[in-house]
Motif scaffolding. Structure first.
Motif, PDB file in Angstrom:
ATOM      1  N   PHE A 126     -14.410  44.820  11.641  1.00 54.71           N
ATOM      2  CA  PHE A 126     -13.829  45.555  10.512  1.00 54.71           C
ATOM      3  C   PHE A 126     -13.672  47.042  10.860  1.00 54.71           C
ATOM      4  O   PHE A 126     -12.602  47.630  10.657  1.00 54.71           O
ATOM      5  CB  PHE A 126     -14.721  45.386   9.276  1.00 54.71           C
ATOM      6  N   TYR A 127     -14.751  47.645  11.404  1.00 51.83           N
ATOM      7  CA  TYR A 127     -14.691  49.090  11.677  1.00 51.83           C
ATOM      8  C   TYR A 127     -13.756  49.408  12.847  1.00 51.83           C
ATOM      9  O   TYR A 127     -13.146  50.479  12.879  1.00 51.83           O
ATOM     10  CB  TYR A 127     -16.102  49.666  11.876  1.00 51.83           C
ATOM     11  N   TRP A 128     -13.621  48.469  13.782  1.00 48.50           N
ATOM     12  CA  TRP A 128     -12.624  48.643  14.854  1.00 48.50           C
ATOM     13  C   TRP A 128     -11.221  48.645  14.247  1.00 48.50           C
ATOM     14  O   TRP A 128     -10.391  49.516  14.539  1.00 48.50           O
ATOM     15  CB  TRP A 128     -12.767  47.510  15.883  1.00 48.50           C
ATOM     16  N   MET A 129     -10.959  47.674  13.359  1.00 48.30           N
ATOM     17  CA  MET A 129      -9.631  47.593  12.725  1.00 48.30           C
ATOM     18  C   MET A 129      -9.369  48.851  11.888  1.00 48.30           C
ATOM     19  O   MET A 129      -8.268  49.410  11.914  1.00 48.30           O
ATOM     20  CB  MET A 129      -9.577  46.343  11.835  1.00 48.30           C
ATOM     21  N   ARG A 130     -10.385  49.274  11.168  1.00 50.13           N
ATOM     22  CA  ARG A 130     -10.236  50.461  10.319  1.00 50.13           C
ATOM     23  C   ARG A 130      -9.917  51.703  11.156  1.00 50.13           C
ATOM     24  O   ARG A 130      -9.151  52.565  10.737  1.00 50.13           O
ATOM     25  CB  ARG A 130     -11.529  50.669   9.518  1.00 50.13           C
ATOM     26  N   SER A 131     -10.512  51.797  12.347  1.00 53.52           N
ATOM     27  CA  SER A 131     -10.332  52.987  13.187  1.00 53.52           C
ATOM     28  C   SER A 131      -8.940  53.061  13.823  1.00 53.52           C
ATOM     29  O   SER A 131      -8.524  54.116  14.294  1.00 53.52           O
ATOM     30  CB  SER A 131     -11.393  53.007  14.299  1.00 53.52           C
ATOM     31  N   ARG A 132      -8.234  51.930  13.855  1.00 50.37           N
ATOM     32  CA  ARG A 132      -6.888  51.929  14.449  1.00 50.37           C
ATOM     33  C   ARG A 132      -5.888  52.487  13.430  1.00 50.37           C
ATOM     34  O   ARG A 132      -5.166  51.727  12.795  1.00 50.37           O
ATOM     35  CB  ARG A 132      -6.489  50.510  14.849  1.00 50.37           C
ATOM     36  N   HIS A 133      -5.870  53.802  13.261  1.00 51.22           N
ATOM     37  CA  HIS A 133      -4.958  54.345  12.255  1.00 51.22           C
ATOM     38  C   HIS A 133      -3.520  54.275  12.758  1.00 51.22           C
ATOM     39  O   HIS A 133      -3.232  54.676  13.890  1.00 51.22           O
ATOM     40  CB  HIS A 133      -5.335  55.785  11.902  1.00 51.22           C
ATOM     41  N   PRO A 134      -2.609  53.767  11.918  1.00 50.09           N
ATOM     42  CA  PRO A 134      -1.227  53.546  12.373  1.00 50.09           C
ATOM     43  C   PRO A 134      -0.540  54.802  12.899  1.00 50.09           C
ATOM     44  O   PRO A 134       0.314  54.708  13.781  1.00 50.09           O
ATOM     45  CB  PRO A 134      -0.512  53.037  11.120  1.00 50.09           C
ATOM     46  N   ALA A 135      -0.901  55.981  12.372  1.00 55.64           N
ATOM     47  CA  ALA A 135      -0.235  57.203  12.846  1.00 55.64           C
ATOM     48  C   ALA A 135      -0.666  57.550  14.264  1.00 55.64           C
ATOM     49  O   ALA A 135       0.028  58.278  14.969  1.00 55.64           O
ATOM     50  CB  ALA A 135      -0.555  58.362  11.905  1.00 55.64           C
ATOM     51  N   GLU A 136      -1.811  57.021  14.704  1.00 55.40           N
ATOM     52  CA  GLU A 136      -2.340  57.386  16.025  1.00 55.40           C
ATOM     53  C   GLU A 136      -2.348  56.217  17.010  1.00 55.40           C
ATOM     54  O   GLU A 136      -2.587  56.408  18.201  1.00 55.40           O
ATOM     55  CB  GLU A 136      -3.784  57.902  15.862  1.00 55.40           C
ATOM     56  N   THR A 137      -2.134  54.993  16.519  1.00 56.23           N
ATOM     57  CA  THR A 137      -2.191  53.810  17.371  1.00 56.23           C
ATOM     58  C   THR A 137      -0.833  53.121  17.331  1.00 56.23           C
ATOM     59  O   THR A 137      -0.390  52.731  16.252  1.00 56.23           O
ATOM     60  CB  THR A 137      -3.257  52.815  16.834  1.00 56.23           C
ATOM     61  N   PRO A 138      -0.164  52.967  18.481  1.00 53.46           N
ATOM     62  CA  PRO A 138       1.125  52.278  18.438  1.00 53.46           C
ATOM     63  C   PRO A 138       0.942  50.838  17.950  1.00 53.46           C
ATOM     64  O   PRO A 138       0.079  50.118  18.476  1.00 53.46           O
ATOM     65  CB  PRO A 138       1.592  52.284  19.898  1.00 53.46           C
TER      66      PRO A 138
END
Ligand SMILES: C[S@@+](CC[C@H](N)C(=O)[O-])C[C@H]1O[C@@H](n2cnc3c(N)ncnc32)[C@H](O)[C@@H]1O
Length: 315
Positions: A126-138
């Protein structure tokens, strides 16, 4: 992908074609996201204030889209324009409408990876998914939509919540067996959305949009004005939506009225909203208080339903 056109297309990959039983789904459309301030449970109380259909319908603060899905399910819409300022709200509804099979496939991947873990591994996922912010992760639009739905299904209280930087920040929820893919719900919502135009825009664009799209009724459900604030018209903010924005929204209501467009608006019931909407019809409805423990329940919360119903406007 348009469901009605699906039989005429070669499926690109069996993994991304909608299962037959989903295409035939007769399930009533409903919101596929749990949304703060979502109106699903209040619809019976809002219903008496809606004009008779069929409607050329607009919804200016889409969120989870509870009223749209209700009206679409009852066949009361001739057309629909749905808008929200949030990129995630817009993108997720667009993917549900146009790429439901791809979205369900992506969600099933996340679901099996998440459910395979023990409690600690699920939290870490969950926290890995949460950390993948769309503005910073392609990521693709479908991955972004699947991320939003995954987080919405697995976070604490199931509510989408963002910090001031626009980053989702709700903690992990620890549900035993969350239905993350919710394939039937997405398929039903996708069918309903086929008749809708989706636009990512601010509410201030609405006077222009109603003319461009020939709409005759608009539902507006802005972020609630905080009830605890003072009744004076000071600048204070709630959920990024300031008192000034509430007043500008009231100006938009006046412009829609002048254009002869019928509208219904929801908001919290407080001195500020009572004063702001004094020139319109104000009705009171009651929402169950959102609490975590029944022991905390202290009665229902009043909200207002405001309309521009008047002689000269067919209702
Ligand atoms: C109370 S929620 C709508 C809930 C929705 N009616 C439902 O049943 O789920 C308010 C929505 O307004 C959107 N919003 C906030 N500020 C906005 C703005 N300036 N223009 C348009 N939409 C905005 C938020 O992204 C949020 O989705």
């Amino acid at each position: 992908m348009h469901l009605a056109a699906a039989p005429h297309r070669e499926p690109r990959d069996p993994a991304v074609s909608l299962d037959n039983h989903l295409v035939r789904s007769v399930r009533a459309p409903a919101p596929f996201m749990k949304w703060a301030g979502g109106k699903a449970r209040l619809i019976p109380q809002i219903e008496p204030y809606l004009p008779a259909g069929p409607l050329r319908y607009g919804e200016a603060f889409l969120g989870g889209g509870a009223l749209f899905f209700h009206l679409a399910g009852e066949g009361r819409l001739e057309s629909a324009l749905l808008t929200d300022l949030s990129t995630d709200v817009y993108n997720t509804h667009r993917c549900v409408r146009d790429e439901p099979a791809e979205l369900i496939a992506q969600l099933r991947t996340y679901e099996s990876e998440y459910l395979a873990g023990d409690a600690d591994e699920r939290a870490a996922y969950f926290y890995w998914m949460r950390s993948r912010h769309p503005a910073e992760t392609p990521m693709s639009d479908v991955e972004r939509a699947a991320r939003m739905l995954f987080l919405n299904r697995t976070c604490f209280n199931g509510l989408w919540r963002e910090n001031s930087k626009g980053h989702f920040n709700a903690p992990h929820g620890r549900y035993a067996q969350p239905n993350i893919a919710q394939a039937e719900r997405i398929a039903a919502a996708s069918q309903a959305l086929q008749q809708a135009t989706l636009v990512q825009t601010d509410f201030r664009a609405w006077p222009q949009l109603v003319a461009e799209h020939g709409l005759d009724f608009v539902y507006l459900d802005p972020p609630y004005q905080p009830v605890s604030a003072t009744s004076s018209f000071n600048a204070y903010s709630g959920g990024g939506f300031s008192a000034r924005a509430q007043r500008e929204l009231n100006d938009v209501l006046g412009e829609l009225d002048a254009l002869g467009v019928r509208w219904v608006l929801s908001n919290s019931d407080c001195a500020f909203t009572r004063e702001l909407y004094q020139q319109w019809n104000i009705h009171t409805i009651y929402a169950a208080r959102q609490v975590n423990s029944k022991a905390d329940r202290r009665g229902d919360v009043a909200e207002v339903v405001v309309t521009n119903r008047r002689p000269g406007l067919r209702w």
